[in-house]
Write a protein that holds these residues in place. Structure first.
Motif, PDB file in Angstrom:
ATOM      1  N   LYS A 238       0.834  -1.206   0.000  1.00 42.58           N
ATOM      2  CA  LYS A 238       0.000   0.000   0.000  1.00 42.58           C
ATOM      3  C   LYS A 238       0.869   1.256   0.000  1.00 42.58           C
ATOM      4  O   LYS A 238       0.551   2.235  -0.671  1.00 42.58           O
ATOM      5  N   ASP A 239       1.966   1.217   0.746  1.00 41.01           N
ATOM      6  CA  ASP A 239       2.858   2.372   0.866  1.00 41.01           C
ATOM      7  C   ASP A 239       3.810   2.525  -0.318  1.00 41.01           C
ATOM      8  O   ASP A 239       4.407   3.593  -0.498  1.00 41.01           O
ATOM      9  N   ASN A 240       3.987   1.477  -1.098  1.00 43.76           N
ATOM     10  CA  ASN A 240       4.936   1.469  -2.218  1.00 43.76           C
ATOM     11  C   ASN A 240       4.254   0.945  -3.485  1.00 43.76           C
ATOM     12  O   ASN A 240       4.500  -0.198  -3.909  1.00 43.76           O
ATOM     13  N   PRO A 241       3.410   1.760  -4.099  1.00 41.17           N
ATOM     14  CA  PRO A 241       2.654   1.283  -5.264  1.00 41.17           C
ATOM     15  C   PRO A 241       3.515   0.925  -6.475  1.00 41.17           C
ATOM     16  O   PRO A 241       3.031   0.268  -7.393  1.00 41.17           O
TER      17      PRO A 241
ATOM     18  N   LYS B 191      16.027  -1.306  -9.648  1.00 37.31           N
ATOM     19  CA  LYS B 191      15.687  -0.369  -8.576  1.00 37.31           C
ATOM     20  C   LYS B 191      14.288  -0.572  -8.013  1.00 37.31           C
ATOM     21  O   LYS B 191      13.987  -0.106  -6.920  1.00 37.31           O
ATOM     22  N   ARG B 192      13.418  -1.264  -8.749  1.00 33.76           N
ATOM     23  CA  ARG B 192      12.046  -1.458  -8.277  1.00 33.76           C
ATOM     24  C   ARG B 192      11.985  -2.553  -7.218  1.00 33.76           C
ATOM     25  O   ARG B 192      12.615  -3.603  -7.362  1.00 33.76           O
ATOM     26  N   PRO B 193      11.218  -2.328  -6.164  1.00 37.60           N
ATOM     27  CA  PRO B 193      11.042  -3.397  -5.174  1.00 37.60           C
ATOM     28  C   PRO B 193      10.277  -4.567  -5.790  1.00 37.60           C
ATOM     29  O   PRO B 193       9.271  -4.362  -6.472  1.00 37.60           O
ATOM     30  N   ILE B 194      10.769  -5.759  -5.564  1.00 35.22           N
ATOM     31  CA  ILE B 194      10.109  -6.985  -6.017  1.00 35.22           C
ATOM     32  C   ILE B 194       9.703  -7.765  -4.780  1.00 35.22           C
ATOM     33  O   ILE B 194      10.544  -8.143  -3.963  1.00 35.22           O
TER      34      ILE B 194
END
Length: 131
Positions: free
Chosen positions: A14-17, A70-73
């Motif tokens: 929710k915090d990291n769309p 760089k994107r969170p997975i």
């Protein structure tokens, strides 16, 4: 690799769309057992012979896009074990922020060898769907 409980993961998403939420269970598990709402299926193992998906890293790269490293997975599986192997492969391929969902979708086995009773995404009452 970071490790979050299902409830922590739900809040993190929710915090990291921009995070990519990958369910790395098999197609059959994803479709017939159910899956978290918003997750994308990219199997780590799949098929009748439970074969390693040699295209897993490339498929996740495609979903994550140009700045994949760089994107969170965020990875989820049945109990939080398959994601460790899949996450390790992603990190070796250059992904910098991989998150393992502890206890997975169905959780650990209880004393009667059943899942969905002790822990996991479903036990925690988080949104999921089945089709």
């Amino acid at each position: 690799m970071d490790h979050l409980t299902p409830k922590q993961t739900y809040q993190y998403l929710k915090d990291n769309p921009d995070a990519v939420f990958v369910d790395c269970r098999s197609e059959m598990e994803y479709m017939f057992v159910g899956h978290p709402v918003g997750s994308m299926m990219v199997p780590w193992y799949d098929g009748a012979d439970w074969e390693l998906n040699t295209h897993f890293v490339g498929q996740v790269k495609r979903i994550a896009g140009a700045n994949f490293e760089k994107r969170p997975i965020v990875l989820i599986c049945r109990s939080g074990n398959r994601t460790l192997e899949a996450g390790d492969a992603l990190e070796k391929a250059g992904f910098k922020h991989v998150i393992n969902v502890l206890h997975g979708f169905e959780g650990e086995l209880d004393p009667n060898h059943h899942r969905n009773t002790l822990s996991g995404w479903r036990v925690d009452g988080l949104p999921w769907e089945q089709y």
